[in-house]
Design a protein around this motif. Structure first.
Motif, PDB file in Angstrom:
ATOM      1  N   LEU A   1       0.834  -1.204   0.000  1.00 46.67           N
ATOM      2  CA  LEU A   1       0.000   0.000   0.000  1.00 46.67           C
ATOM      3  C   LEU A   1       0.866   1.250   0.000  1.00 46.67           C
ATOM      4  N   TYR A   2       1.978   1.214   0.705  1.00 44.56           N
ATOM      5  CA  TYR A   2       2.911   2.338   0.681  1.00 44.56           C
ATOM      6  C   TYR A   2       3.450   2.537  -0.737  1.00 44.56           C
ATOM      7  N   MET A   3       3.813   1.446  -1.406  1.00 44.43           N
ATOM      8  CA  MET A   3       4.301   1.546  -2.782  1.00 44.43           C
ATOM      9  C   MET A   3       3.220   2.089  -3.706  1.00 44.43           C
ATOM     10  N   ALA A   4       1.982   1.631  -3.517  1.00 45.19           N
ATOM     11  CA  ALA A   4       0.871   2.129  -4.333  1.00 45.19           C
ATOM     12  C   ALA A   4       0.666   3.620  -4.088  1.00 45.19           C
ATOM     13  N   ARG A   5       0.770   4.046  -2.843  1.00 44.88           N
ATOM     14  CA  ARG A   5       0.631   5.470  -2.519  1.00 44.88           C
ATOM     15  C   ARG A   5       1.729   6.279  -3.201  1.00 44.88           C
ATOM     16  N   GLN A   6       2.957   5.766  -3.185  1.00 46.90           N
ATOM     17  CA  GLN A   6       4.062   6.454  -3.862  1.00 46.90           C
ATOM     18  C   GLN A   6       3.802   6.558  -5.366  1.00 46.90           C
ATOM     19  N   GLU A   7       3.277   5.495  -5.967  1.00 47.91           N
ATOM     20  CA  GLU A   7       2.987   5.515  -7.396  1.00 47.91           C
ATOM     21  C   GLU A   7       1.887   6.523  -7.715  1.00 47.91           C
ATOM     22  N   LEU A   8       0.898   6.644  -6.838  1.00 48.80           N
ATOM     23  CA  LEU A   8      -0.140   7.657  -7.046  1.00 48.80           C
ATOM     24  C   LEU A   8       0.431   9.067  -6.924  1.00 48.80           C
ATOM     25  N   GLU A   9       1.301   9.286  -5.939  1.00 52.46           N
ATOM     26  CA  GLU A   9       1.945  10.600  -5.785  1.00 52.46           C
ATOM     27  C   GLU A   9       2.822  10.904  -6.998  1.00 52.46           C
ATOM     28  N   GLN A  10       3.520   9.902  -7.490  1.00 55.32           N
ATOM     29  CA  GLN A  10       4.367  10.081  -8.663  1.00 55.32           C
ATOM     30  C   GLN A  10       3.511  10.415  -9.887  1.00 55.32           C
ATOM     31  N   THR A  11       2.375   9.757 -10.022  1.00 57.19           N
ATOM     32  CA  THR A  11       1.461  10.043 -11.130  1.00 57.19           C
ATOM     33  C   THR A  11       0.976  11.484 -11.060  1.00 57.19           C
TER      34      THR A  11
ATOM     35  N   SER B   1      -0.678   6.002 -16.968  1.00 52.52           N
ATOM     36  CA  SER B   1      -1.487   4.789 -17.121  1.00 52.52           C
ATOM     37  C   SER B   1      -0.775   3.571 -16.540  1.00 52.52           C
ATOM     38  N   GLN B   2       0.536   3.494 -16.748  1.00 55.62           N
ATOM     39  CA  GLN B   2       1.282   2.359 -16.218  1.00 55.62           C
ATOM     40  C   GLN B   2       1.329   2.385 -14.692  1.00 55.62           C
ATOM     41  N   LEU B   3       1.537   3.556 -14.123  1.00 54.66           N
ATOM     42  CA  LEU B   3       1.542   3.656 -12.654  1.00 54.66           C
ATOM     43  C   LEU B   3       0.175   3.292 -12.082  1.00 54.66           C
ATOM     44  N   LEU B   4      -0.874   3.784 -12.710  1.00 51.65           N
ATOM     45  CA  LEU B   4      -2.220   3.475 -12.233  1.00 51.65           C
ATOM     46  C   LEU B   4      -2.549   1.990 -12.404  1.00 51.65           C
ATOM     47  N   ALA B   5      -2.075   1.380 -13.482  1.00 48.55           N
ATOM     48  CA  ALA B   5      -2.293  -0.062 -13.686  1.00 48.55           C
ATOM     49  C   ALA B   5      -1.589  -0.867 -12.597  1.00 48.55           C
ATOM     50  N   HIS B   6      -0.375  -0.451 -12.209  1.00 49.52           N
ATOM     51  CA  HIS B   6       0.333  -1.128 -11.112  1.00 49.52           C
ATOM     52  C   HIS B   6      -0.481  -1.032  -9.826  1.00 49.52           C
ATOM     53  N   THR B   7      -0.976   0.139  -9.561  1.00 49.06           N
ATOM     54  CA  THR B   7      -1.764   0.340  -8.349  1.00 49.06           C
ATOM     55  C   THR B   7      -2.994  -0.561  -8.369  1.00 49.06           C
ATOM     56  N   GLN B   8      -3.661  -0.659  -9.506  1.00 50.26           N
ATOM     57  CA  GLN B   8      -4.845  -1.511  -9.625  1.00 50.26           C
ATOM     58  C   GLN B   8      -4.483  -2.981  -9.390  1.00 50.26           C
ATOM     59  N   VAL B   9      -3.368  -3.441  -9.935  1.00 53.13           N
ATOM     60  CA  VAL B   9      -2.937  -4.834  -9.733  1.00 53.13           C
ATOM     61  C   VAL B   9      -2.671  -5.085  -8.251  1.00 53.13           C
ATOM     62  N   ARG B  10      -2.022  -4.133  -7.588  1.00 54.23           N
ATOM     63  CA  ARG B  10      -1.763  -4.302  -6.152  1.00 54.23           C
ATOM     64  C   ARG B  10      -3.076  -4.437  -5.378  1.00 54.23           C
ATOM     65  N   PHE B  11      -3.993  -3.522  -5.620  1.00 49.47           N
ATOM     66  CA  PHE B  11      -5.263  -3.568  -4.895  1.00 49.47           C
ATOM     67  C   PHE B  11      -6.044  -4.845  -5.213  1.00 49.47           C
TER      68      PHE B  11
ATOM     69  N   ARG C   1       7.908  -9.493  -7.874  1.00 48.33           N
ATOM     70  CA  ARG C   1       8.651  -9.865  -9.081  1.00 48.33           C
ATOM     71  C   ARG C   1       7.884  -9.471 -10.345  1.00 48.33           C
ATOM     72  N   ARG C   2       6.573  -9.592 -10.308  1.00 48.85           N
ATOM     73  CA  ARG C   2       5.742  -9.322 -11.481  1.00 48.85           C
ATOM     74  C   ARG C   2       5.642  -7.822 -11.780  1.00 48.85           C
ATOM     75  N   LEU C   3       5.643  -7.002 -10.745  1.00 53.40           N
ATOM     76  CA  LEU C   3       5.451  -5.568 -10.945  1.00 53.40           C
ATOM     77  C   LEU C   3       6.779  -4.833 -10.971  1.00 53.40           C
ATOM     78  N   ARG C   4       7.399  -4.857 -12.123  1.00 51.39           N
ATOM     79  CA  ARG C   4       8.611  -4.076 -12.312  1.00 51.39           C
ATOM     80  C   ARG C   4       8.216  -2.611 -12.333  1.00 51.39           C
ATOM     81  N   LYS C   5       8.979  -1.772 -11.661  1.00 54.89           N
ATOM     82  CA  LYS C   5       8.667  -0.340 -11.575  1.00 54.89           C
ATOM     83  C   LYS C   5       8.561   0.235 -12.983  1.00 54.89           C
ATOM     84  N   PRO C   6       7.367   0.722 -13.380  1.00 58.68           N
ATOM     85  CA  PRO C   6       7.190   1.171 -14.752  1.00 58.68           C
ATOM     86  C   PRO C   6       7.778   2.550 -15.030  1.00 58.68           C
TER      87      PRO C   6
END
Length: 173
Positions: free
Chosen positions: A32-42, A98-108, A154-159
């Motif tokens: 969730l912390y990583m997802a939050r960072q990806e949202l902030e980055q987006t 879109s890639q950051l948001l897709a990562h967040t969706q996969v995490r959730f 492993r599946r979610l390489r930082k986009p």
């Protein structure tokens, strides 16, 4: 089963429940912390892209209101080319976002699936089996949870590794 054996199985069960909950908290908190960072980055990428695109729209608006600006020697053509060249990297914000948001969706989605799997496993066994068997099943669930969280990493390489559209090469995906 003796009281002593029952008590040992009960403490084993309590230990497995505590371990499972701690793994859930640690694993989900990290993701969730990583997802939050990806949202902030987006958000930062979108803000930067809008800032970079505004001058382009201003120049386009000025050119549209005065067709004579495009005549030779006016300098408008060169200005238009310059702002267009600057805007092109900013146009990639959609792909990056879109890639950051897709990562967040996969995490959730993964977290929801894991929570449902754990909930079904606990509900399906609750009250129907002894504490020793329940502890064993919880241990298996915890092991599966940890394997699935590792697989998610492993599946979610930082986009995207950038927070802005500063000059330089744009990572292509």
């Amino acid at each position: 089963m003796t009281k002593r054996g029952s008590k040992g199985a009960s403490s084993e069960l309590e230990g497995e429940i505590e371990s499972l909950l701690m793994d859930l908290v640690r694993g989900f908190a990290a993701h969730l912390y990583m997802a939050r960072q990806e949202l902030e980055q987006t958000r930062a990428i979108l803000d930067d892209a809008v800032t970079r695109l505004m001058p382009v729209f201003t120049v386009f608006r000025r050119g549209a209101s005065d067709p004579g600006l495009l005549r030779e020697g006016s300098g408008f053509g060169a200005e238009l080319e310059t702002v267009t060249r600057r805007a092109l990297p900013a146009m990639q914000f959609h792909d990056m976002s879109s890639q950051l948001l897709a990562h967040t969706q996969v995490r959730f989605d993964t977290f929801l699936t894991e929570l449902e799997r754990l909930s079904q496993g606990i509900r399906g066994a609750s009250g129907k089996i002894g504490p020793g068997e329940m502890a064993r099943r919880l241990g298996e669930m915890r092991s599966t949870l940890n394997q699935n969280m590792d697989a998610l990493d492993r599946r979610l390489r930082k986009p995207v590794s950038r927070d802005d559209m500063a000059s330089g090469e744009i990572d292509m995906f």
